[in-house]
Design a protein around this motif. Sequence first.
Motif, PDB file in Angstrom:
ATOM      1  N   VAL A 387      42.611  29.328  47.350  1.00 36.15           N
ATOM      2  CA  VAL A 387      42.067  30.489  46.649  1.00 36.15           C
ATOM      3  C   VAL A 387      43.219  31.208  45.945  1.00 36.15           C
ATOM      4  N   ASP A 388      42.957  31.753  44.772  1.00 36.38           N
ATOM      5  CA  ASP A 388      43.988  32.409  43.978  1.00 36.38           C
ATOM      6  C   ASP A 388      44.700  33.473  44.816  1.00 36.38           C
ATOM      7  N   ILE A 391      44.072  37.157  44.285  1.00 35.33           N
ATOM      8  CA  ILE A 391      42.836  37.704  44.860  1.00 35.33           C
ATOM      9  C   ILE A 391      42.981  37.878  46.367  1.00 35.33           C
ATOM     10  N   GLU A 500      36.870  35.958  43.392  1.00 30.00           N
ATOM     11  CA  GLU A 500      37.636  35.062  42.520  1.00 30.00           C
ATOM     12  C   GLU A 500      36.730  34.400  41.483  1.00 30.00           C
ATOM     13  N   ARG A 504      36.888  35.040  37.319  1.00 33.89           N
ATOM     14  CA  ARG A 504      37.571  33.855  36.796  1.00 33.89           C
ATOM     15  C   ARG A 504      37.940  34.006  35.326  1.00 33.89           C
TER      16      ARG A 504
END
Length: 582
Positions: A387-388, A391, A500, A504
Amino acid sequence: MEKSEQFSDYLFAKMGPPNSTTVNGSELPPKTTERCEAPRELKGIRKWLSENLMLLVTLSGVMLGVILGFSLRPLQLHEDSIMLISYPGELFMRVLKLMILPLVISSLIAGSASLNARMNGKIALRTLVYFATTSLMNAALGIALVLLIHPGDPDLHNNIDRSTDKRAVNLLDSLLDLGRNVFPDNLFQASFQQAHTVYLPKPSISNTFNETFNETSLVDVDAGVDAQRQDAEPTLIRVIQYRSGTNTLGIVFFCLVFGTFLGTIGEKGQVVVDFFSAIFEVVMKMVTCVMWLTPVGISSVIAGKILSVDDLHMVMAQLMWFILTVTIGVVLYQFVIMQVIYYIVVRRNPFKFYAGLIQAMLTAFATASTAAALPVTFRCMNDKLRVDQRITRFVLPIGCNINMDGTALFISIASIFIAQMSGMTLGFGEIVTVLLTSTAASMSSASVPSAALVLLLVVLTAIDAPVQDVTLLFAVDWFVDRIRTTNNMLGDCYTAAIVEELSRKELMALDAAILYQEIPISTPNGHVSLEGQTELDSTCTMPDAVIVDMNAVINKVQQQQQHQQQQHQHPHHQNGHANHKI
């Protein structure tokens, strides 16, 4: 037009060519990142073991703790022996809690500084709206289950001894304390103390008079008055005091604002951003080392807790329906509601995402604290689920203080359970009151073990239920607290994944803007402008969203290759054309 073409070429070069070496019949150059001496990739069971070794270590710790706890219960161990068994787990918990503060500070400042102020606002709004919505859903689910199953038995109310201690608690004090902790007056004090409201007896004038003068001369005069004062209840007043415990909410708010403004000053603040990013990386490496102690730490925590509970069989039998109601609510939310929301928004397999969080969930179950499991949660979200990080560094520290889905579920069930034991009949107005106060109280909860029992007093006071009956749940809260903590932790992780996905486009636009600033672009004067030069700023504007057509980029690369080949094949024709032009 020339700039956009150069941007497409640059983006394609940064991403590298596709897996196949030919596109539409023309050969593409190999990837520059490929190496001939790359290590051989593991396959089969070896690959699975290497990827899930830490999960197996954590699971073995949980199973060992349960087996050890129930095996040693018949021996009736002394308190000192139980303390020694629990001691490694206590040290494990202290080490995990030691990393919470540097992890929260570094992740929030580095994460919010990597985004612009507008994007921070959008992500914060989406996060808070989702937190409030899921807490409301959990409270409604708990009310529906407790009314359907009806675990409260009036006979149980008379069989178990209860404390007669009453505490003056109301929702207004909890909300005002929440605001006081969000805006701390001393940042250093917030690292080890929290503000809260207490009720103390109001000092009377006669007491002050008696303390000032000699009491012996007034005994006969005030004997009757003192007797009446002892019979009457003392008048209570609100007093703001500080109790031990990290005010994580205030630190989160300060770091969020600090990181947002740090990102607005550009290159001058980059050193500070790199500093906190380095701190985050160091703490995560420390977490990786600590996690190898999981079998000893978690097994010690669980075994010590099982051994320290008196009359475990009787307590489980008497409150079995209450435990079952909470467990059904947690299972329904985790395996049905949460997965449906994830699939509708993200459009991916939700159970694959759930499987990647099992290690963090087991840690949260063993420690009964979302904050203590935060280092492991970061590790699962960043390393396994990808996951980013912008974030996760933003959502997870906020979530472990505000998002308490399992707590909302527990408070709504427990409040109506106590009302059912007392023989109370709740109308529609009282049920709505339980719904709203459970949601509000859960969002003001602290991420520490058994914090929900204190918040339960708020809801019981709102519906005028017996406050002293909260002590009935102390006997089983050590187990129920662990179940609902998994809900809290998973709620934070699913929120990060959903936010996220909803953000986006903004994240892609931010990435494209950063890449676009690195591209050498020719100006009308023939010079090359790089990042930070005025000609680029004056002639180039970036849109809010960037859409990259990869087919167009590939075709553009092929056209450039064909053009270069034609130049090599007909050099004399081009030279003649250039002379004619001169």
